[in-house]
Scaffold this active site. Structure first.
Site, PDB file in Angstrom:
ATOM      1  N   ARG A  51       0.818  -1.219   0.000  1.00  9.72           N
ATOM      2  CA  ARG A  51       0.000   0.000   0.000  1.00  9.72           C
ATOM      3  C   ARG A  51       0.851   1.267   0.000  1.00  9.72           C
ATOM      4  NH1 ARG A  51      -5.536  -0.458   1.660  1.00  9.72           N
ATOM      5  NH2 ARG A  51      -6.259  -2.418   0.792  1.00  9.72           N
ATOM      6  N   ARG A 110      -3.885   6.653   0.606  1.00  7.82           N
ATOM      7  CA  ARG A 110      -4.453   7.865   1.211  1.00  7.82           C
ATOM      8  C   ARG A 110      -3.518   8.638   2.119  1.00  7.82           C
ATOM      9  NH1 ARG A 110      -9.460   4.494   3.132  1.00  7.82           N
ATOM     10  NH2 ARG A 110      -7.724   3.045   3.030  1.00  7.82           N
ATOM     11  N   ARG A 170      -7.109  10.805  -6.785  1.00  4.38           N
ATOM     12  CA  ARG A 170      -8.338  10.029  -6.569  1.00  4.38           C
ATOM     13  C   ARG A 170      -9.566  10.924  -6.758  1.00  4.38           C
ATOM     14  NH1 ARG A 170     -12.145   8.546  -2.928  1.00  4.38           N
ATOM     15  NH2 ARG A 170     -12.324   6.369  -2.275  1.00  4.38           N
ATOM     16  N   ASP A 206      -6.623  -3.220  -7.508  1.00  7.51           N
ATOM     17  CA  ASP A 206      -7.141  -3.816  -6.279  1.00  7.51           C
ATOM     18  C   ASP A 206      -7.420  -5.289  -6.528  1.00  7.51           C
ATOM     19  OD1 ASP A 206      -8.172  -2.789  -3.485  1.00  7.51           O
ATOM     20  OD2 ASP A 206      -9.499  -4.405  -4.129  1.00  7.51           O
ATOM     21  N   TYR A 264     -14.436 -12.107   0.241  1.00  5.15           N
ATOM     22  CA  TYR A 264     -15.161 -10.854  -0.028  1.00  5.15           C
ATOM     23  C   TYR A 264     -16.368 -11.106  -0.928  1.00  5.15           C
ATOM     24  CZ  TYR A 264     -11.344  -8.223   2.082  1.00  5.15           C
ATOM     25  OH  TYR A 264     -10.432  -7.731   2.972  1.00  5.15           O
TER      26      TYR A 264
HETATM   27  O1  CP3 Z   1       0.001   0.482  -3.244  1.00  9.31           O
HETATM   28  C1  CP3 Z   1      -0.407  -0.706  -3.352  1.00  9.31           C
HETATM   29  O2  CP3 Z   1      -0.164  -1.575  -2.513  1.00  9.31           O
HETATM   30  C2  CP3 Z   1      -1.102  -1.123  -4.626  1.00  9.31           C
HETATM   31  C3  CP3 Z   1      -2.515  -1.099  -4.643  1.00  9.31           C
HETATM   32  C4  CP3 Z   1      -3.355  -2.005  -3.770  1.00  9.31           C
HETATM   33  C5  CP3 Z   1      -4.595  -1.575  -3.220  1.00  9.31           C
HETATM   34  N1  CP3 Z   1      -5.195  -2.652  -2.636  1.00  9.31           N
HETATM   35  C6  CP3 Z   1      -5.130  -0.220  -3.328  1.00  9.31           C
HETATM   36  C7  CP3 Z   1      -6.250   0.197  -2.452  1.00  9.31           C
HETATM   37  C8  CP3 Z   1      -3.201  -3.347  -3.429  1.00  9.31           C
HETATM   38  C9  CP3 Z   1      -2.042  -4.276  -3.695  1.00  9.31           C
HETATM   39  C10 CP3 Z   1      -4.382  -3.739  -2.714  1.00  9.31           C
HETATM   40  C11 CP3 Z   1      -4.613  -5.106  -2.223  1.00  9.31           C
HETATM   41  C12 CP3 Z   1      -5.843  -5.393  -1.473  1.00  9.31           C
HETATM   42  N2  CP3 Z   1      -7.095  -4.879  -1.651  1.00  9.31           N
HETATM   43  C13 CP3 Z   1      -5.931  -6.393  -0.464  1.00  9.31           C
HETATM   44  C14 CP3 Z   1      -4.816  -7.300  -0.018  1.00  9.31           C
HETATM   45  C15 CP3 Z   1      -3.821  -6.621   0.865  1.00  9.31           C
HETATM   46  C16 CP3 Z   1      -4.347  -6.183   2.215  1.00  9.31           C
HETATM   47  O3  CP3 Z   1      -4.296  -4.970   2.447  1.00  9.31           O
HETATM   48  O4  CP3 Z   1      -4.748  -7.032   2.999  1.00  9.31           O
HETATM   49  C17 CP3 Z   1      -7.256  -6.408   0.005  1.00  9.31           C
HETATM   50  C18 CP3 Z   1      -7.834  -7.296   1.089  1.00  9.31           C
HETATM   51  C19 CP3 Z   1      -7.988  -5.456  -0.772  1.00  9.31           C
HETATM   52  C20 CP3 Z   1      -9.440  -5.161  -0.695  1.00  9.31           C
HETATM   53  C21 CP3 Z   1      -9.705  -3.759  -0.302  1.00  9.31           C
HETATM   54  N3  CP3 Z   1      -9.420  -2.671  -1.084  1.00  9.31           N
HETATM   55  C22 CP3 Z   1     -10.290  -3.303   0.911  1.00  9.31           C
HETATM   56  C23 CP3 Z   1     -10.741  -4.201   2.043  1.00  9.31           C
HETATM   57  C24 CP3 Z   1     -10.331  -1.911   0.833  1.00  9.31           C
HETATM   58  C25 CP3 Z   1     -10.940  -0.991   1.848  1.00  9.31           C
HETATM   59  C26 CP3 Z   1     -10.047  -0.804   3.023  1.00  9.31           C
HETATM   60  C27 CP3 Z   1      -9.095   0.323   2.783  1.00  9.31           C
HETATM   61  O5  CP3 Z   1      -7.897   0.160   3.045  1.00  9.31           O
HETATM   62  O6  CP3 Z   1      -9.583   1.372   2.333  1.00  9.31           O
HETATM   63  C28 CP3 Z   1      -9.757  -1.536  -0.405  1.00  9.31           C
HETATM   64  C29 CP3 Z   1      -9.574  -0.146  -0.916  1.00  9.31           C
HETATM   65  C30 CP3 Z   1      -8.218   0.250  -1.399  1.00  9.31           C
HETATM   66  N4  CP3 Z   1      -7.382  -0.516  -2.152  1.00  9.31           N
HETATM   67  C31 CP3 Z   1      -7.611   1.527  -1.201  1.00  9.31           C
HETATM   68  C32 CP3 Z   1      -6.385   1.493  -1.860  1.00  9.31           C
HETATM   69  C33 CP3 Z   1      -5.377   2.607  -1.991  1.00  9.31           C
HETATM   70  C34 CP3 Z   1      -8.241   2.705  -0.484  1.00  9.31           C
HETATM   71  C35 CP3 Z   1      -9.287   3.238  -1.395  1.00  9.31           C
HETATM   72  C36 CP3 Z   1      -9.469   4.714  -1.313  1.00  9.31           C
HETATM   73  O7  CP3 Z   1      -8.689   5.439  -1.956  1.00  9.31           O
HETATM   74  O8  CP3 Z   1     -10.432   5.105  -0.681  1.00  9.31           O
END
Ligand code: CP3
Length: 354
Positions: free
Chosen positions: A35, A39, A48, A85, A161
């Site tokens: 990540r 944010r 975004r 994602d 999910y």
């Molecule tokens: O920078 C990076 O790592 C690359 C992008 C990336 C994102 N999600 C962007 C993201 C990667 C590799 C992921 C993987 C991901 N997504 C996982 C596995 C890794 C982990 O964190 O356990 C999972 C379970 C998800 C599913 C997911 N996506 C959830 C549960 C959420 C909401 C929770 C949260 O952190 O907001 C997301 C949203 C998400 N994915 C965001 C980002 C930057 C935040 C979205 C936003 O901008 O509001």
């Protein structure tokens, strides 16, 4: 034993991130952070906003490439991770998905074979194509020395999910389906194996030079289910990708798997093992020595929020523990939004000897 590779020519020499996979141990380990785009960065929040939502950001190659590059410009990480994602896979299969601002993902749950029948692997081309275009742009725009990591979610974690319809603390709905009707649940997992193979294969063809498989919820299953729903599907993905792309390393991140990570490594054939925050030092430092695998991890993301001496001390402990090993520095899970960006700069400096 892995062989030492030449330090001249080829992508390994150009990209130090890849050196541990080629058998080299580096005095300063490569570093990237899960990540790392997100944010906590004001420039991410601005892009975004411009995209008008998270999924639009994922599917607009120009903007997805931009947010992937942001942390590379700031910190010079050894690897960039494609901005996308894990839920792009169910979305592309036709499961309705929304991300409301400030909340987690919401999906229309898939809980029956009839629900499953509405998903269509033939439909994924358009959305996957946009992600592949992002990868191709990135390989052009990234500095030559920066590796590009592609990724997908592991079938088990993506299924949790899809079945629950949202994030949960116990992944109950997926576990219940898997216990009540393993044959039916296996059809969902098989669909995800096949779709994920196509998704990763496309990322490599577009220019990804390493892959990571995120299994965030691997730690919630007992023994035989861990084997059936975590290890076996991952093994199928890894072996097919390796047949097609033998030189592309694959990192597995079976979060929460603890001691079962050893079995996971030997059975799935991954080239790297992502260790979460709770992985004990004796496991990280010794247990994988007999396996031909690169170890990655595992600073607590909350220490990155706190920063200061508490963070520095823990970073030094990890570096000392992993000294002389084939190691990649990372967090034990993703960066959280309240992380001060200057703490990330300090972390990179500390790992690089500052
Ligand atoms: O920078 C990076 O790592 C690359 C992008 C990336 C994102 N999600 C962007 C993201 C990667 C590799 C992921 C993987 C991901 N997504 C996982 C596995 C890794 C982990 O964190 O356990 C999972 C379970 C998800 C599913 C997911 N996506 C959830 C549960 C959420 C909401 C929770 C949260 O952190 O907001 C997301 C949203 C998400 N994915 C965001 C980002 C930057 C935040 C979205 C936003 O901008 O509001």
């Amino acid at each position: 034993m892995p062989s030492k590779t030449s330090s001249r020519g080829g992508p390994v020499a150009k990209r130090r991130f890849l050196a541990p996979f080629a058998g080299e141990t580096l005095a300063v380990p490569p570093i990237w952070l899960m990540r790392q785009a997100g944010r906590y960065l004001p420039e991410y929040r601005a892009t975004r906003e411009k995209a008008g939502g998270f999924l639009n950001l994922c599917y607009t190659p120009e903007l997805a490439a931009e947010v992937t590059l942001q942390p590379i410009r700031r910190y010079g990480f050894d690897a960039a991770i494609l901005f996308s994602d894990i839920l792009v896979v169910p979305d592309a299969l036709g499961q309705r998905l929304t991300f409301a601002a400030g909340e987690g993902p919401q999906l229309e749950p898939v809980r029956t074979l009839a629900d499953l029948g509405r998903l269509d692997p033939g439909k994924t081309g358009d959305k996957f194509g946009r992600v592949f275009e992002t990868v191709a742009r990135l390989r052009q725009d990234l500095p030559d020395e920066t590796a590009l990591i592609g990724f997908c979610g592991a079938p088990w974690t993506v299924a949790t999910y899809m079945v629950q319809g949202e994030g949960s603390t116990d992944q109950a709905e997926a576990r219940l389906w898997a216990y009540r009707d393993p044959e039916g649940f296996a059809r969902l997992i098989d669909l995800l194996v096949d779709t994920s193979i196509g998704y990763l294969d496309g990322q490599v063809k577009a220019g990804a030079d390493c892959l990571q498989i995120f299994d965030t919820w691997a730690g919630t299953l007992p023994d035989s289910e861990f084997d059936r729903w975590v290890v076996e599907p991952t093994r199928r993905i890894v072996s097919t990708i390796k047949e097609r792309h033998p030189t592309v390393p694959v990192i597995g991140f079976p979060r929460g798997a603890g001691a079962s990570s050893l079995w996971y490594v030997s059975e799935t054939g991954v080239d790297g093992i992502g260790c979460d925050t709770a992985m004990p030092p004796y496991m990280m430092g010794e247990a994988f020595d007999g396996e031909n695998v690169v170890v990655q991890g595992n600073l607590d993301p909350l220490l990155l929020v706190v920063g200061g001496a508490a963070m520095d001390e823990r970073v030094d402990e990890i570096l000392e523990l992993m000294d002389g090993k084939r190691f990649i520095f990372n967090l034990g899970h993703g960066i959280v939004p309240q992380t001060p960006p200057e703490h990330v700069a300090r972390l990179v400096e500390r790992v690089r000897g500052g």
